[in-house]
Write a protein that holds these residues in place. Sequence first.
Motif, short mmCIF file in Angstrom:
data_model
loop_
_atom_site.label_atom_id
_atom_site.label_comp_id
_atom_site.label_asym_id
_atom_site.label_seq_id
_atom_site.Cartn_x
_atom_site.Cartn_y
_atom_site.Cartn_z
N PRO A 173 44.57 37.74 25.07
CA PRO A 173 44.77 39.16 24.58
C PRO A 173 44.13 40.12 25.19
CG PRO A 173 44.00 37.75 22.75
CD PRO A 173 44.19 36.74 24.05
N ARG A 174 43.19 39.91 26.06
CA ARG A 174 42.53 40.75 27.13
C ARG A 174 43.64 41.16 28.08
NH1 ARG A 174 37.10 38.10 29.42
NH2 ARG A 174 37.29 40.27 30.82
N GLU A 175 44.23 40.00 28.60
CA GLU A 175 45.38 40.42 29.84
C GLU A 175 46.45 41.29 29.02
OE1 GLU A 175 44.82 35.99 31.98
OE2 GLU A 175 46.60 36.56 30.22
N SER A 176 46.88 40.94 27.82
CA SER A 176 47.86 41.92 27.00
C SER A 176 47.36 43.53 27.00
CB SER A 176 48.12 41.35 25.82
OG SER A 176 48.67 40.08 25.88
N ALA A 177 45.94 43.53 26.50
CA ALA A 177 45.51 45.02 26.62
C ALA A 177 45.39 45.65 27.95
CB ALA A 177 44.31 44.72 26.09
N GLU A 178 45.10 44.80 29.02
CA GLU A 178 45.04 45.26 30.24
C GLU A 178 46.50 45.98 30.85
OE1 GLU A 178 41.73 42.19 31.96
OE2 GLU A 178 43.75 42.44 32.93
N ASP A 202 43.64 30.93 28.16
CA ASP A 202 42.80 31.12 29.37
C ASP A 202 43.04 32.56 29.91
OD1 ASP A 202 41.99 28.37 29.75
OD2 ASP A 202 44.29 28.10 29.90
N TYR A 203 41.74 33.25 30.13
CA TYR A 203 41.94 34.48 30.73
C TYR A 203 41.74 34.46 32.14
CZ TYR A 203 40.50 39.05 32.24
OH TYR A 203 40.62 40.48 32.79
N ILE A 204 42.92 35.11 32.98
CA ILE A 204 42.98 34.98 34.52
C ILE A 204 42.81 36.27 34.84
CG2 ILE A 204 44.21 34.38 36.35
CD1 ILE A 204 45.16 31.71 34.86
N GLY A 205 43.50 37.39 34.08
CA GLY A 205 43.26 38.70 34.62
C GLY A 205 44.51 39.20 35.40
N SER A 206 44.67 40.43 35.29
CA SER A 206 45.76 41.31 35.95
C SER A 206 45.31 42.05 37.18
CB SER A 206 46.72 42.09 35.11
OG SER A 206 45.70 43.13 34.56
#
Length: 231
Positions: A155-160, A198-202
Amino acid sequence: MYKPTELTSVQTRLRPAPLAEDGTPALWTAHVAALGAEAARLAPDVLDPAEATQAAAFRREADRALYVTSHVTLRLLLAAYLDRSPQSVPLTRLTCPGCGEPHGRPAVVGSPLHFSLSHTGDLALVAVATVPVGADVEALPSPDTVGTVIRSLHPRESAELRALPPHEAPAAFTRTWTRKEAYLKGLGIGLARDPGLDYIGSGPTAAALPGWTITDVHTPTGYGAAVATAT
């Protein structure tokens, strides 16, 4: 960011530098346009019977050329490290940590050498290391594809990604996705594990995950890549 060695020839005896003892991977890229004809000539003396059968099964010539170039390159590099003929390098699959079946991370039978192979379009990426490693290379997708696949990410990656201007989203998505696939390939479970867990980030640097280092890899325009190594 790692910069791989771009191969200009797949000779029968490559001379790669010794592997780093700290687990830093050695990386190579191979372009079908540059190496495809040479790889096809070498294939009968390099690929094992199973790979030769797989190559012959492709209906599209472009798919066959990519497979042959990728696997000839991989076998020649492994053979150089192991000092044996490329066709005799015994490849296997380790046990999948998710289901226990033998379709986990690829390995060389009886060797501490670790490797990962990824290919797409006209490009192959090979990683070899002294520790478990996963590598992934992808062509940049269209904005429409990003919009469709983005929901499968954390979800955090999608938001980014949704917060970015549309013209920046394909590169950022590819950064995120290749990091994620490299990590999951390194684990040996692949996409059998939900990529949204897993959160890996963009952003410019991948987020830390326990036991793993994930690093972007320099690629030609139109591609993105990453490699994950166990720590």
